[in-house]
Design an enzyme around this catalytic site. Sequence first.
Site, PDB file in Angstrom:
ATOM      1  CG  ASP A  46      -1.689   1.252   1.422  1.00 47.64           C
ATOM      2  OD1 ASP A  46      -2.362   1.641   0.458  1.00 47.64           O
ATOM      3  OD2 ASP A  46      -1.618   1.850   2.503  1.00 47.64           O
ATOM      4  CG  ASP A  48      -1.430   7.767   0.774  1.00 52.01           C
ATOM      5  OD1 ASP A  48      -0.537   8.606   0.662  1.00 52.01           O
ATOM      6  OD2 ASP A  48      -2.283   7.537  -0.110  1.00 52.01           O
TER       7      ASP A  48
END
Length: 393
Positions: A46, A48
């Site tokens: 991922d 953020d």
Amino acid sequence: MPLPPCSFLNSIPLKPISPSSSLSAMNGCCGPQCDGAAHIQAVIFDLDGTLLDTEKVTKNVLKEFLEKYGKVIDREQEDTRLGISQLEAAIAVIKEYDLPLTPQQFIDEISPIYKERWPTAKPLPGVNRLMKHLQKHGVPFALASNSKKENVDAKISYHQGWKENFVAVLGSDQVKSGKPSPDLFLEAAKRMGVDAAHCLVIEDSLVGVRAANAAGMKVAAVPSQSKADYASIADSVLHSLLEFQPELWDLPPFEDWVDSALPIEPIYASGLFSNGFLCEAEDDESCTFPSQVRGLYFGWAKLNMDGIFKVLVGVGRGHCTCTAKRKIKLWIIDDSDGHIADQHMQLSLVGFIRGLNKETLMDLEEVEEEKSIASASLDLPMFLHHTRAPLFP
């Protein structure tokens, strides 16, 4: 008395825990990877909150935006929205705060403010180290974010080599449904040419962990300290990627430990040193550690009145006079008289010793062994000159 301004910020990669059979439990290992049955062939990240500390640099954007409409932000409520898509977040915020905007108007107004902050977002602890390790050993890795593709590309463009090293970079607008749907992760696996069962997802959000589960992939959760316990749905839960052990996933182990210490790129903080604790200057995000910093570190402390000292630093839970949820305990190694008056401190962490399991800082009464490791390590050039970054910016 107000603290001196802090202009430095450099939260770069950190470290793992030195190889040992006891580390599996410490790192939240609770799945097939512990017995070597995972056979991971590719990794999906991922973005953020997992690779980049965007949450730190954009923390006050929504607060400041809502103030223009006479609204007060609910921090706890906003934490529950981490990881969801931009449109979902816009709809939820408009409803929660009764804003006189359409979702698209909200996005159009707030997006430029977020984009202004992206260039200052730093890699989280252990991120660059892990990506370089995977690349060195020919393990493919991809990026799958719930952000739109153009925003993902913009965020990673500020970090040299990132875009080129990902086999695939995906945003939620490139698949039918974003997380918690498995579509993003399944598409990333397809582009890497690896079966989903042999992919490991590294995520910080609940929706991301659920998406990995739905894709039939292994998942290591690296939630910030403010987030919930993911142990029941993730295969492994880590405080930071410094605790990541590749060998638990049938991947080549790290080989960068120096005896019992790991060199790291400096991580900076500043605040008031009082009664053995550092109280971070929370009103200035550039003066605080990333949320994923927890464990026993070592480095250098610069005190306004007393000079520079070697220090062992514990970051975790425990009681101190600060109002912050996170506690930072310092043991000053070369303090001959055993007492330093309360004063402003700048802190530079350059090495990592180990993580904390369920220990609080109050449990760490005997740290003589760790102090010896820290003191000896800080005499080695690699812990002072292994990076071009200055000791104190």
